[in-house]
Each structure stands twice: as C-alpha cells, then as structure tokens.
Design a protein around this motif. Structure first.
Motif, PDB file in Angstrom:
ATOM      1  N   TRP A  50      47.299  13.145  17.402  1.00 46.26           N
ATOM      2  CA  TRP A  50      47.259  12.784  15.985  1.00 46.26           C
ATOM      3  C   TRP A  50      47.208  11.263  15.885  1.00 46.26           C
ATOM      4  O   TRP A  50      48.146  10.572  16.260  1.00 46.26           O
ATOM      5  CB  TRP A  50      48.488  13.314  15.250  1.00 46.26           C
ATOM      6  N   SER A  51      46.116  10.744  15.405  1.00 50.58           N
ATOM      7  CA  SER A  51      45.967   9.297  15.296  1.00 50.58           C
ATOM      8  C   SER A  51      46.722   8.762  14.090  1.00 50.58           C
ATOM      9  O   SER A  51      47.102   9.510  13.184  1.00 50.58           O
ATOM     10  CB  SER A  51      44.488   8.921  15.182  1.00 50.58           C
ATOM     11  N   SER A  56      50.660  12.326   9.245  1.00 51.80           N
ATOM     12  CA  SER A  56      51.557  12.755  10.309  1.00 51.80           C
ATOM     13  C   SER A  56      52.137  14.131   9.991  1.00 51.80           C
ATOM     14  O   SER A  56      52.671  14.353   8.899  1.00 51.80           O
ATOM     15  CB  SER A  56      52.695  11.748  10.480  1.00 51.80           C
ATOM     16  N   PRO A  57      52.040  15.079  10.912  1.00 53.81           N
ATOM     17  CA  PRO A  57      52.569  16.422  10.659  1.00 53.81           C
ATOM     18  C   PRO A  57      54.097  16.443  10.712  1.00 53.81           C
ATOM     19  O   PRO A  57      54.707  15.717  11.502  1.00 53.81           O
ATOM     20  CB  PRO A  57      51.970  17.246  11.796  1.00 53.81           C
ATOM     21  N   GLU A  58      54.678  17.257   9.883  1.00 53.13           N
ATOM     22  CA  GLU A  58      56.137  17.432   9.887  1.00 53.13           C
ATOM     23  C   GLU A  58      56.455  18.780  10.515  1.00 53.13           C
ATOM     24  O   GLU A  58      56.046  19.834  10.019  1.00 53.13           O
ATOM     25  CB  GLU A  58      56.697  17.382   8.469  1.00 53.13           C
ATOM     26  N   ILE A  59      57.174  18.743  11.629  1.00 54.18           N
ATOM     27  CA  ILE A  59      57.539  19.977  12.326  1.00 54.18           C
ATOM     28  C   ILE A  59      58.814  20.550  11.714  1.00 54.18           C
ATOM     29  O   ILE A  59      59.827  19.869  11.608  1.00 54.18           O
ATOM     30  CB  ILE A  59      57.755  19.699  13.827  1.00 54.18           C
ATOM     31  N   HIS A  60      58.746  21.814  11.335  1.00 58.65           N
ATOM     32  CA  HIS A  60      59.910  22.472  10.724  1.00 58.65           C
ATOM     33  C   HIS A  60      60.718  23.262  11.751  1.00 58.65           C
ATOM     34  O   HIS A  60      61.944  23.301  11.683  1.00 58.65           O
ATOM     35  CB  HIS A  60      59.441  23.387   9.598  1.00 58.65           C
ATOM     36  N   ARG A  61      60.031  23.876  12.692  1.00 55.21           N
ATOM     37  CA  ARG A  61      60.732  24.586  13.763  1.00 55.21           C
ATOM     38  C   ARG A  61      59.764  24.894  14.898  1.00 55.21           C
ATOM     39  O   ARG A  61      58.554  25.050  14.693  1.00 55.21           O
ATOM     40  CB  ARG A  61      61.392  25.882  13.257  1.00 55.21           C
ATOM     41  N   ILE A  62      60.330  24.957  16.087  1.00 49.35           N
ATOM     42  CA  ILE A  62      59.570  25.295  17.284  1.00 49.35           C
ATOM     43  C   ILE A  62      60.182  26.556  17.874  1.00 49.35           C
ATOM     44  O   ILE A  62      61.378  26.624  18.144  1.00 49.35           O
ATOM     45  CB  ILE A  62      59.602  24.159  18.322  1.00 49.35           C
ATOM     46  N   LEU A  63      59.346  27.564  18.071  1.00 54.90           N
ATOM     47  CA  LEU A  63      59.810  28.859  18.545  1.00 54.90           C
ATOM     48  C   LEU A  63      59.227  29.166  19.917  1.00 54.90           C
ATOM     49  O   LEU A  63      58.030  28.983  20.144  1.00 54.90           O
ATOM     50  CB  LEU A  63      59.396  29.971  17.565  1.00 54.90           C
ATOM     51  N   LYS A  64      60.070  29.610  20.818  1.00 52.49           N
ATOM     52  CA  LYS A  64      59.609  30.065  22.121  1.00 52.49           C
ATOM     53  C   LYS A  64      59.280  31.550  22.028  1.00 52.49           C
ATOM     54  O   LYS A  64      60.065  32.340  21.504  1.00 52.49           O
ATOM     55  CB  LYS A  64      60.692  29.842  23.191  1.00 52.49           C
ATOM     56  N   ILE A  65      58.105  31.923  22.533  1.00 53.72           N
ATOM     57  CA  ILE A  65      57.670  33.316  22.470  1.00 53.72           C
ATOM     58  C   ILE A  65      58.133  34.062  23.723  1.00 53.72           C
ATOM     59  O   ILE A  65      57.951  33.587  24.849  1.00 53.72           O
ATOM     60  CB  ILE A  65      56.134  33.407  22.366  1.00 53.72           C
ATOM     61  N   TRP A 155      45.793  18.429  16.810  1.00 57.09           N
ATOM     62  CA  TRP A 155      45.042  17.893  15.674  1.00 57.09           C
ATOM     63  C   TRP A 155      43.680  18.560  15.571  1.00 57.09           C
ATOM     64  O   TRP A 155      43.238  18.950  14.481  1.00 57.09           O
ATOM     65  CB  TRP A 155      44.878  16.376  15.797  1.00 57.09           C
ATOM     66  N   ARG A 156      42.986  18.714  16.705  1.00 56.89           N
ATOM     67  CA  ARG A 156      41.683  19.371  16.685  1.00 56.89           C
ATOM     68  C   ARG A 156      41.817  20.826  16.252  1.00 56.89           C
ATOM     69  O   ARG A 156      40.987  21.349  15.512  1.00 56.89           O
ATOM     70  CB  ARG A 156      41.036  19.298  18.072  1.00 56.89           C
ATOM     71  N   ALA A 157      42.869  21.489  16.704  1.00 56.82           N
ATOM     72  CA  ALA A 157      43.094  22.875  16.301  1.00 56.82           C
ATOM     73  C   ALA A 157      43.425  22.960  14.810  1.00 56.82           C
ATOM     74  O   ALA A 157      42.980  23.873  14.112  1.00 56.82           O
ATOM     75  CB  ALA A 157      44.222  23.474  17.133  1.00 56.82           C
TER      76      ALA A 157
END
Length: 241
Positions: A50-51, A56-65, A155-157
């Motif tokens: 992300w340039s 800028s993206p704000e991450i709310h949560r990260i989940l492990k699958i 970012w590309r995704a």
C-alpha cells in the motif's frame, strides 16, 4: 447422567463426518490477539504494497483459519501431484516445482455478510448462501470457478473488487475481507504459450492482467490458478479503507 460433552463424543464417534462438519463450522477460525507474533507478521505482510498515495487500510481483526483435514489433505495431495509431474517433465526441468510445487504466498479479496470473528469467543462460520468468505473456509474454492485470481499484494487484491461494492450492497450487510493464501503455482504460463491449458502437459497457472509479456515478474502480476485445490486460505483480514 451423561454430560452434554460426553453425549457429543458418543455422537461424533459413531459418525466421524459429523465431527468433521462440526469442526469445520464451529471451530473454523481463531482471532489473533495483540502481542501475538503471528498477528504482527500477517499485519506487516498485509500492509506491504500500500503506497502513501493510497488510503491506508484499517485492520479490524485478523483471523487464523483452521482448515479441515479434508481441505488440507486436498492441498497437500495436489502439491505432491505437481511436484511429481514436474519431475517427470524431461523437456522443462523446473527445480522449484520439483522442490515444493512452486508454492507462493498470495492474496485473494472477497466479501462476507456475517459477523465473522467479531466476538472473540465465537470461532464459527455462517451458512449464508452469499457469504463468500465463509463458503471458502468451509469447503474451499469452488471447482466451478474459471480459475482463481490471486494477487501479489493485498493492495492489488483490494483493487480487484469495485470500490463501491460495500455501498452498493449495504442492504445485504456486505463487507470485504482479505484472504492470505498458500498457493501451489506449479508451472506458470502466459497467454503467449502454445500449451497453456488445464491438461496434464500444460501450465498449472497463468499470468493474468498485464502478464502476457515474457519478461513479466510474477510478484507484480495477477496469477490465475486453474485447480481450486492449489489454493489454501490461511488467514482472514477484516478491514476497511
């Protein structure tokens, strides 16, 4: 009197498929907490690409699958198939394919409609028909897809999905999420290759948008993977921009 837990053990021991289904839906994800080394690593991987010019993206949560044994087995079996096929190819010896199937870390952006991982104690997924992320976690990518588009950066995704999708489908509570995936790329072809197809002798994946040049770098382009077993989602990142 038999406890509820004991009843579940008896029930699942008689029908193993019920246990697999229970684990796949009720224990599908775990939210990574602050201070977790894995969370920090995924956070860095997600933010890379992300340039400063972009929001800028704000991450709310990260989940492990927690992939089911069935999905994990399909992925590992496919990787072994690609390795063996590469070893048999006397015309083009690809050491990377022989070693690990040319496994890469790629991104796939999708949408969901539920409260996936919102509650720290809730590790289940939903059964809504149009909740794409939950569907992928539960059953893997659909074989009906005409290739799975994976990108080199989040970012590309992100840009692969229209910006207005959340607003357009707000009435359905549609949100976007990023899947961090292990991808068995195998032999990578391009549109100029004569033998790019889904057959045993052709490429296993192909460079997509902007990837038709012979000198195109794989880490800068879309990679279209033919076989759904080649993509294993490992983390879900819920974010907004």
């Amino acid at each position: 009197m038999i406890s509820f837990h004991a009843q579940l053990v008896v029930k699942f021991s008689k029908k193993p498929q019920l246990l697999e289904q229970h684990q796949a839906t009720k224990h599908a994800v775990t939210q990574l907490l602050d201070g977790d080394t894995g969370k920090n690593i995924v956070h860095i991987i997600f933010k890379t690409g992300w340039s400063c010019k972009e929001k800028s993206p704000e991450i709310h949560r990260i989940l492990k699958i927690h992939n089911s044994p069935k999905i994990l087995s399909r992925f590992e079996e496919y990787r072994e198939f690609v390795k063996a096929k590469a070893a048999r190819n006397s015309k083009r010896r690809d050491e990377r394919c022989i070693a690990d199937g040319n496994e890469l870390l790629r991104f796939y952006c999708s949408t969901f409609m539920c409260d996936l991982g919102l509650n720290d104690q809730d590790s289940s997924i939903c059964n809504q028909q149009y909740c794409s992320v939950c569907g992928v976690i539960k059953s893997g990518f659909s074989p009906k897809m005409d290739g799975i588009s994976t990108l080199s950066t989040s970012w590309r995704a992100h840009t692969a999905i229209p910006e207005e999708i959340e607003e357009e489908f707000k009435f359905m509570n549609v949100k976007r999420a990023m899947l961090v995936c292990r991808v068995v790329a195998g032999r990578v072809g391009c549109e100029l290759d004569e033998d790019v197809d889904k057959q045993d002798g052709g490429a296993d994946s192909v460079l997509g948008r902007g990837g038709s040049g012979v000198h195109t770098r794989l880490d800068e382009q879309e990679l279209l993977v033919f076989n759904p077993r080649a993509v294993l989602p490992c983390f879900v990142i819920v974010y907004t921009v």
